[in-house]
Write an enzyme that holds these catalytic residues in place. Sequence first.
Site, PDB file in Angstrom:
ATOM      1  N   LYS A  50      -6.814   1.919  13.520  1.00  0.00           N
ATOM      2  CA  LYS A  50      -5.389   1.567  13.667  1.00  0.00           C
ATOM      3  C   LYS A  50      -4.541   2.731  14.181  1.00  0.00           C
ATOM      4  O   LYS A  50      -3.619   2.535  14.959  1.00  0.00           O
ATOM      5  CB  LYS A  50      -4.820   1.090  12.326  1.00  0.00           C
ATOM      6  CG  LYS A  50      -5.263  -0.299  11.917  1.00  0.00           C
ATOM      7  CD  LYS A  50      -4.510  -0.720  10.656  1.00  0.00           C
ATOM      8  CE  LYS A  50      -5.050  -2.002  10.081  1.00  0.00           C
ATOM      9  NZ  LYS A  50      -4.269  -2.469   8.922  1.00  0.00           N
TER      10      LYS A  50
ATOM     11  N   ASP B 156       1.547  -5.583  10.084  1.00  0.00           N
ATOM     12  CA  ASP B 156       1.407  -5.398   8.629  1.00  0.00           C
ATOM     13  C   ASP B 156       2.789  -5.253   7.987  1.00  0.00           C
ATOM     14  O   ASP B 156       2.984  -5.638   6.833  1.00  0.00           O
ATOM     15  CB  ASP B 156       0.582  -4.140   8.313  1.00  0.00           C
ATOM     16  CG  ASP B 156      -0.918  -4.371   8.488  1.00  0.00           C
ATOM     17  OD1 ASP B 156      -1.348  -5.544   8.469  1.00  0.00           O
ATOM     18  OD2 ASP B 156      -1.650  -3.381   8.667  1.00  0.00           O
TER      19      ASP B 156
ATOM     20  N   GLY C  16      -1.460   4.792  -3.550  1.00  0.00           N
ATOM     21  CA  GLY C  16      -2.243   5.024  -2.329  1.00  0.00           C
ATOM     22  C   GLY C  16      -1.367   5.599  -1.230  1.00  0.00           C
ATOM     23  O   GLY C  16      -0.134   5.415  -1.238  1.00  0.00           O
ATOM     24  N   ALA C  17      -2.030   6.325  -0.301  1.00  0.00           N
ATOM     25  CA  ALA C  17      -1.289   6.970   0.799  1.00  0.00           C
ATOM     26  C   ALA C  17      -2.022   6.791   2.124  1.00  0.00           C
ATOM     27  O   ALA C  17      -1.898   7.618   3.021  1.00  0.00           O
ATOM     28  CB  ALA C  17      -1.106   8.451   0.477  1.00  0.00           C
TER      29      ALA C  17
ATOM     30  N   LEU D 253      -2.164  -5.554  -2.554  1.00  0.00           N
ATOM     31  CA  LEU D 253      -2.539  -5.873  -1.166  1.00  0.00           C
ATOM     32  C   LEU D 253      -3.961  -6.383  -1.063  1.00  0.00           C
ATOM     33  O   LEU D 253      -4.335  -7.029  -0.080  1.00  0.00           O
ATOM     34  CB  LEU D 253      -2.374  -4.640  -0.256  1.00  0.00           C
ATOM     35  CG  LEU D 253      -1.010  -3.972  -0.171  1.00  0.00           C
ATOM     36  CD1 LEU D 253      -0.929  -3.111   1.081  1.00  0.00           C
ATOM     37  CD2 LEU D 253       0.136  -4.962  -0.197  1.00  0.00           C
TER      38      LEU D 253
ATOM     39  N   GLY E  15      -2.540 -10.326  -2.133  1.00  0.00           N
ATOM     40  CA  GLY E  15      -2.568  -9.876  -0.744  1.00  0.00           C
ATOM     41  C   GLY E  15      -2.744 -10.971   0.294  1.00  0.00           C
ATOM     42  O   GLY E  15      -2.581 -10.723   1.493  1.00  0.00           O
TER      43      GLY E  15
HETATM   44  P1  NAP Z   1      -7.122   3.400   3.677  1.00  0.00           P
HETATM   45  O1  NAP Z   1      -6.376   3.826   4.886  1.00  0.00           O
HETATM   46  O2  NAP Z   1      -8.553   3.769   3.513  1.00  0.00           O
HETATM   47  O3  NAP Z   1      -6.272   3.959   2.406  1.00  0.00           O
HETATM   48  C1  NAP Z   1      -6.690   3.734   1.090  1.00  0.00           C
HETATM   49  C2  NAP Z   1      -5.854   4.572   0.136  1.00  0.00           C
HETATM   50  O4  NAP Z   1      -6.325   4.325  -1.179  1.00  0.00           O
HETATM   51  C3  NAP Z   1      -6.013   6.084   0.376  1.00  0.00           C
HETATM   52  O5  NAP Z   1      -4.795   6.732   0.089  1.00  0.00           O
HETATM   53  C4  NAP Z   1      -7.083   6.471  -0.648  1.00  0.00           C
HETATM   54  O6  NAP Z   1      -6.982   7.789  -1.102  1.00  0.00           O
HETATM   55  C5  NAP Z   1      -6.719   5.552  -1.793  1.00  0.00           C
HETATM   56  N1  NAP Z   1      -7.882   5.309  -2.651  1.00  0.00           N
HETATM   57  C6  NAP Z   1      -9.078   4.794  -2.278  1.00  0.00           C
HETATM   58  N2  NAP Z   1      -9.885   4.709  -3.367  1.00  0.00           N
HETATM   59  C7  NAP Z   1      -9.184   5.217  -4.404  1.00  0.00           C
HETATM   60  C8  NAP Z   1      -9.494   5.431  -5.781  1.00  0.00           C
HETATM   61  N3  NAP Z   1     -10.669   5.099  -6.289  1.00  0.00           N
HETATM   62  N4  NAP Z   1      -8.530   5.973  -6.565  1.00  0.00           N
HETATM   63  C9  NAP Z   1      -7.333   6.312  -6.055  1.00  0.00           C
HETATM   64  N5  NAP Z   1      -6.986   6.137  -4.753  1.00  0.00           N
HETATM   65  C10 NAP Z   1      -7.907   5.599  -3.950  1.00  0.00           C
HETATM   66  O7  NAP Z   1      -7.084   1.816   3.518  1.00  0.00           O
HETATM   67  P2  NAP Z   1      -5.866   0.841   3.907  1.00  0.00           P
HETATM   68  O8  NAP Z   1      -6.033   0.332   5.269  1.00  0.00           O
HETATM   69  O9  NAP Z   1      -4.615   1.551   3.545  1.00  0.00           O
HETATM   70  O10 NAP Z   1      -6.138  -0.395   2.918  1.00  0.00           O
HETATM   71  C11 NAP Z   1      -5.910  -0.286   1.533  1.00  0.00           C
HETATM   72  C12 NAP Z   1      -6.113  -1.661   0.887  1.00  0.00           C
HETATM   73  O11 NAP Z   1      -5.119  -2.570   1.357  1.00  0.00           O
HETATM   74  C13 NAP Z   1      -7.473  -2.297   1.222  1.00  0.00           C
HETATM   75  O12 NAP Z   1      -7.965  -2.955   0.094  1.00  0.00           O
HETATM   76  C14 NAP Z   1      -7.130  -3.321   2.281  1.00  0.00           C
HETATM   77  O13 NAP Z   1      -8.016  -4.442   2.268  1.00  0.00           O
HETATM   78  C15 NAP Z   1      -5.747  -3.757   1.820  1.00  0.00           C
HETATM   79  N6  NAP Z   1      -4.952  -4.298   2.930  1.00  0.00           N
HETATM   80  C16 NAP Z   1      -4.555  -5.583   2.830  1.00  0.00           C
HETATM   81  C17 NAP Z   1      -3.807  -6.143   3.836  1.00  0.00           C
HETATM   82  C18 NAP Z   1      -3.370  -7.570   3.697  1.00  0.00           C
HETATM   83  O14 NAP Z   1      -3.027  -8.184   4.702  1.00  0.00           O
HETATM   84  N7  NAP Z   1      -3.326  -8.113   2.485  1.00  0.00           N
HETATM   85  C19 NAP Z   1      -3.459  -5.385   4.970  1.00  0.00           C
HETATM   86  C20 NAP Z   1      -3.867  -4.048   5.050  1.00  0.00           C
HETATM   87  C21 NAP Z   1      -4.631  -3.515   4.006  1.00  0.00           C
HETATM   88  P3  NAP Z   1      -7.422   9.038  -0.154  1.00  0.00           P
HETATM   89  O15 NAP Z   1      -6.299   9.149   0.828  1.00  0.00           O
HETATM   90  O16 NAP Z   1      -7.488  10.166  -1.091  1.00  0.00           O
HETATM   91  O17 NAP Z   1      -8.720   8.640   0.436  1.00  0.00           O
END
Ligand code: NAP
Length: 294
Positions: free
Chosen positions: A71, A111, A135-136, A232, A255
Site C-alpha cells: 500500500k 480505507d 497499533g501504528a 478492524l 471490521g
Molecule cells: P500492519 O501495517 O501490519 O500494522 C499492524 C499493527 O499492529 C502494527 O503497528 C504492529 O506493530 C501491530 N501489532 C501486530 N501484532 C501485534 C501484537 N501482537 N501486539 C501489539 N501490536 C501488534 O497491518 P494493517 O494493514 O495496519 O492491518 C491491521 C489489521 O487491520 C489487520 O487485522 C487487517 O486485517 C485489519 N484491516 C481491516 C480492514 C477492514 O476493511 N476491516 C482494512 C485494513 C486493515 P509493529 O508496528 O510493532 O509491527
Amino acid sequence: MPIDAKTRLVLLLGDPVAHSRSPLIHNAAFRHQGVRMVYVAARVAREDLAAAVAGLRALGVAGANVTIPHKRAVAPMMDTLSPEAEAVGAVNTIVCRREAGAVRLHGDNTDVAGFLAPLRPYADRLRGAPMTVLGAGGAARAVVYALLTTFAPARLTVVARDPAKASRLLEAFAAHDAGGALRAVAWAGAKEAVRTSRLLVNATPVGMRPDATRTPWPHLAGFGPGQLVYDLVYTPETTRLLREAAARGATTLGGLDMLVGQAAAAYTQWTRRPFPDAVARAALRADTASEDAA
Ligand code: NAP
C-alpha cells in the site's frame, strides 16, 4: 453476463492474497449489476511491484486494489493521488483512466471512507471526544487521519510497540492536528487512555483467525457503557475484544462494515455505479457460513 472480449479486468495486488474477500465482494456486485468486469487476485512479490504497476497500464485494466505489503510502496508510482491517499501515504485503490491516448493511474485510499462509514451514526458522541487507537501500522494511519479530520478529538492516543514507528506517525499527521490531540504511548502505559476513551479502535491483527482466542486488550476494566469499541479485524465477525467489551456495556462495531465500505468507495470509481451493498453482504455471509461449517 458472459466473460467475453469486452470484459475488463480489475486486479488485487498483494502478498498474500489467497484469503482476500475482495474478489467475492466485487464479482458478486459485477454479476448483480451486469457490469462487464471481472476481479482477480494477483500475488505480487515486493520486487515485482513496479512491473505489476507497469502491467496495469499496458493491459488497460479498469483498476486495482492494493493490499499488504504494497500500500505504501505503490503510492509514488501513481500519476495522481487523492487527498486521502496523499495524507495517509498509502494507496489501496487504483483507478485507470485513459486520457489523450495514455493510461493515467489515480491512487486513492478508500480505507478512510470505509472506516468512517459505520461511525456516522455516532458522530455527535464522537466530536471532540478522547479516543485511542491500538497499533501504528498501515490501517492505523488511515484511522488516525480519518479521526483527526472528521471528529477533531480532544485527545487521540496511539498505542504502539515500536516508538520509532509511533513518532513517524505523529510527525506525518502533525499538519492535521491543529489542536495537538495526537500522542503515542507504549502498551504498558495505555490503561488510563483506554479507560477514559469514548472510542477505542483495534488496528492490530490481534484476535484475527486462526488466533481468535486472543485479544489486543485483555484488561476488562477498560470497557464500559458510553464507550464505542471498533475492531478492524473481520474474521471472525465478532472478535473476543468485541464480545468482552459488549459484556461490560460498550457499543461494538466489527471490521466487516469497513471492509464493505472501502469496497463500495472503490467500486463506484471503477464502474460509476452505486454499490449493491446488500448483494455484497449476502455473498460475504454465505462465504462465512461455509467457512464456519468447514
Ligand atoms: P500492519 O501495517 O501490519 O500494522 C499492524 C499493527 O499492529 C502494527 O503497528 C504492529 O506493530 C501491530 N501489532 C501486530 N501484532 C501485534 C501484537 N501482537 N501486539 C501489539 N501490536 C501488534 O497491518 P494493517 O494493514 O495496519 O492491518 C491491521 C489489521 O487491520 C489487520 O487485522 C487487517 O486485517 C485489519 N484491516 C481491516 C480492514 C477492514 O476493511 N476491516 C482494512 C485494513 C486493515 P509493529 O508496528 O510493532 O509491527
